[in-house]
Design a protein around this motif. Structure first.
Motif, short mmCIF file in Angstrom:
data_model
loop_
_atom_site.label_atom_id
_atom_site.label_comp_id
_atom_site.label_asym_id
_atom_site.label_seq_id
_atom_site.Cartn_x
_atom_site.Cartn_y
_atom_site.Cartn_z
N MET A 1 -62.68 13.33 67.66
CA MET A 1 -63.93 13.81 67.36
C MET A 1 -64.27 13.88 65.91
SD MET A 1 -65.68 16.81 69.42
CE MET A 1 -67.27 17.13 69.37
N SER A 2 -65.38 13.62 65.45
CA SER A 2 -65.75 13.87 63.88
C SER A 2 -67.16 14.39 63.76
CB SER A 2 -65.25 12.53 63.25
OG SER A 2 -66.29 11.79 63.80
N CYS A 3 -67.42 14.85 62.68
CA CYS A 3 -68.75 15.38 62.33
C CYS A 3 -68.82 14.86 60.91
CB CYS A 3 -68.93 17.00 62.50
SG CYS A 3 -70.32 17.49 61.71
N ARG A 4 -70.19 14.01 60.89
CA ARG A 4 -70.40 13.37 59.67
C ARG A 4 -71.73 13.55 58.98
NH1 ARG A 4 -67.90 7.75 61.94
NH2 ARG A 4 -65.97 8.50 62.40
N SER A 5 -71.71 13.74 57.84
CA SER A 5 -73.15 13.66 57.08
C SER A 5 -72.89 13.01 55.95
CB SER A 5 -73.61 15.13 56.78
OG SER A 5 -72.75 15.87 55.56
N GLU A 6 -73.79 13.03 54.90
CA GLU A 6 -73.72 12.07 53.78
C GLU A 6 -72.69 12.50 52.94
OE1 GLU A 6 -76.69 11.27 50.00
OE2 GLU A 6 -77.68 11.02 51.92
N ASN A 7 -72.36 13.90 52.65
CA ASN A 7 -71.51 14.50 51.72
C ASN A 7 -70.33 15.18 52.40
OD1 ASN A 7 -73.09 13.73 49.47
ND2 ASN A 7 -74.29 15.56 49.76
N ILE A 8 -70.48 15.47 53.52
CA ILE A 8 -69.24 16.09 54.27
C ILE A 8 -68.59 15.26 55.43
CG2 ILE A 8 -68.62 18.24 55.46
CD1 ILE A 8 -70.31 19.52 53.70
N ARG A 9 -67.62 15.24 55.78
CA ARG A 9 -67.00 14.58 56.88
C ARG A 9 -65.74 15.46 57.50
NH1 ARG A 9 -65.80 8.70 57.99
NH2 ARG A 9 -64.10 8.78 59.34
N ILE A 10 -65.97 15.86 58.83
CA ILE A 10 -64.93 16.75 59.53
C ILE A 10 -64.37 15.95 60.46
CG2 ILE A 10 -64.58 18.95 60.64
CD1 ILE A 10 -67.00 20.01 59.20
N GLU A 11 -63.20 15.58 60.49
CA GLU A 11 -62.25 15.15 61.69
C GLU A 11 -61.50 16.08 62.30
OE1 GLU A 11 -61.95 11.79 62.41
OE2 GLU A 11 -63.36 11.08 60.95
N LEU A 12 -61.86 16.44 63.60
CA LEU A 12 -60.87 17.36 64.40
C LEU A 12 -59.79 16.53 64.89
CD1 LEU A 12 -63.95 18.80 66.46
CD2 LEU A 12 -62.87 19.98 64.33
N ILE A 13 -58.78 17.35 64.92
CA ILE A 13 -57.32 16.99 65.31
C ILE A 13 -56.81 17.51 66.48
CG2 ILE A 13 -54.85 16.43 64.58
CD1 ILE A 13 -56.94 14.90 62.77
N ALA A 14 -56.49 16.59 67.54
CA ALA A 14 -56.20 17.22 68.86
C ALA A 14 -54.68 17.74 68.62
CB ALA A 14 -56.03 16.44 70.04
N GLY A 15 -54.34 18.69 69.28
CA GLY A 15 -52.81 19.39 68.99
C GLY A 15 -52.00 19.05 70.27
N SER A 16 -51.43 19.85 70.80
CA SER A 16 -50.40 19.63 71.75
C SER A 16 -50.88 19.90 73.21
CB SER A 16 -49.20 20.32 71.57
OG SER A 16 -49.55 21.82 71.62
N ARG A 17 -52.27 20.20 73.02
CA ARG A 17 -52.78 20.24 74.64
C ARG A 17 -53.48 19.12 74.81
NH1 ARG A 17 -56.05 25.98 73.52
NH2 ARG A 17 -54.03 27.08 73.61
N LYS A 18 -52.62 18.31 75.50
CA LYS A 18 -52.88 16.83 75.86
C LYS A 18 -52.43 16.63 77.53
CE LYS A 18 -52.08 14.69 71.57
NZ LYS A 18 -51.54 13.80 70.71
N THR A 19 -52.87 15.67 78.08
CA THR A 19 -52.75 15.55 79.60
C THR A 19 -51.28 15.27 79.70
OG1 THR A 19 -55.11 14.94 79.90
CG2 THR A 19 -53.44 14.47 81.66
N SER A 20 -50.82 14.31 79.16
CA SER A 20 -49.60 14.08 78.89
C SER A 20 -48.51 15.11 78.71
CB SER A 20 -49.07 12.86 77.95
OG SER A 20 -49.48 13.36 76.41
N ASN A 21 -48.67 15.97 78.04
CA ASN A 21 -47.76 16.88 77.54
C ASN A 21 -47.73 18.28 78.81
OD1 ASN A 21 -47.06 16.31 75.19
ND2 ASN A 21 -48.04 17.58 74.07
N PHE A 22 -49.16 18.09 79.39
CA PHE A 22 -49.12 19.01 80.85
C PHE A 22 -48.28 18.42 81.80
CE2 PHE A 22 -52.92 20.92 78.83
CZ PHE A 22 -52.85 22.13 79.20
N LEU A 23 -48.49 17.03 81.83
CA LEU A 23 -47.82 16.34 82.91
C LEU A 23 -46.09 16.48 82.84
CD1 LEU A 23 -49.90 13.13 83.54
CD2 LEU A 23 -49.53 15.04 85.25
N TRP A 24 -45.83 16.23 81.46
CA TRP A 24 -44.30 16.30 81.10
C TRP A 24 -43.75 17.68 81.57
CZ3 TRP A 24 -41.43 12.62 81.88
CH2 TRP A 24 -41.71 11.27 81.31
N ALA A 25 -44.39 18.76 81.16
CA ALA A 25 -44.06 20.15 81.34
C ALA A 25 -43.95 20.41 82.72
CB ALA A 25 -45.18 21.12 80.61
N VAL A 26 -44.95 20.10 83.60
CA VAL A 26 -44.93 20.20 85.16
C VAL A 26 -43.62 19.43 85.74
CG1 VAL A 26 -46.15 19.88 87.47
CG2 VAL A 26 -47.42 20.78 85.11
#
Length: 185
Positions: A1-26
């Motif tokens: 996910m990202s937020c963009r304008s003419e002068n600013i760009r923000i990229e959100l980075i997903a951490g360890s809260r992913k479906t695959s990590n939940f499945l492996w932990a269970v």
């Protein structure tokens, strides 16, 4: 996910809260709990698991080994649950062309250095680099080459981007930062 304008760009980075990590932990938790129950039932001589009679499993050596695997699995599972709850690796990349500053923020493990915050001048960015290793295990990483600091990884392989999507992200970022793209194979 990202937020963009003419002068600013923000990229959100997903951490360890992913479906695959939940499945492996269970899966790891349930599997290690099963191993521990089989080891304990062989030691006590009681059938705690119906499909595995404790009389068929001797405590030494099978029960000891199964108990060891169960305890080790519970430790690894608790590590996974902790990284999920702390959301290790999440954060954002902020590129501000107006101010000429790049900010990289990530959450780490609890402690003194939990917040990882790096700040660079845009003029110090030399290039955007894509490192691709094809084969049995596909390995693609997007780096930002910074003068005096080396290469800083931005996007990793675990985001499941196709080569075209990775190239598209690199091209957009390089165009925004006005730096060249390097491809290493």
């Amino acid at each position: 996910m990202s937020c963009r304008s003419e002068n600013i760009r923000i990229e959100l980075i997903a951490g360890s809260r992913k479906t695959s990590n939940f499945l492996w932990a269970v899966i790891l938790f349930l599997g290690s709990l099963g191993f521990l129950l089989v080891g304990a039932s062989s030691y006590l001589g009681r059938n705690w698991i119906s499909f595995c009679p404790s009389q068929q499993i001797l405590f030494f050596p099978q029960g000891v080994v199964m108990s060891f695997y169960g305890i080790a699995g519970l430790f690894i599972s608790s590590y996974l649950w902790c990284t999920i709850s702390w959301n290790v690796g999440s954060g954002y990349d902020q590129f501000d062309r107006k101010e000429g500053i790049v900010c990289i923020f990530r959450w780490g493990f609890p402690g003194r250095n939990r917040r990882i915050f790096l700040r660079f001048l845009m003029k110090d960015i030399q290039s955007i680099r894509i490192e691709a290793k094809e084969g049995f295990s596909v390995h693609r990483i997007l780096y930002m080459e910074i003068r005096g600091h080396g290469a800083l990884p931005l996007i990793r392989t675990d985001e499941n981007l196709t080569p075209r999507e990775m190239e598209q992200k690199a091209a957009e970022l390089a165009y925004f930062l006005r730096v060249p793209i390097e491809v290493l194979k």
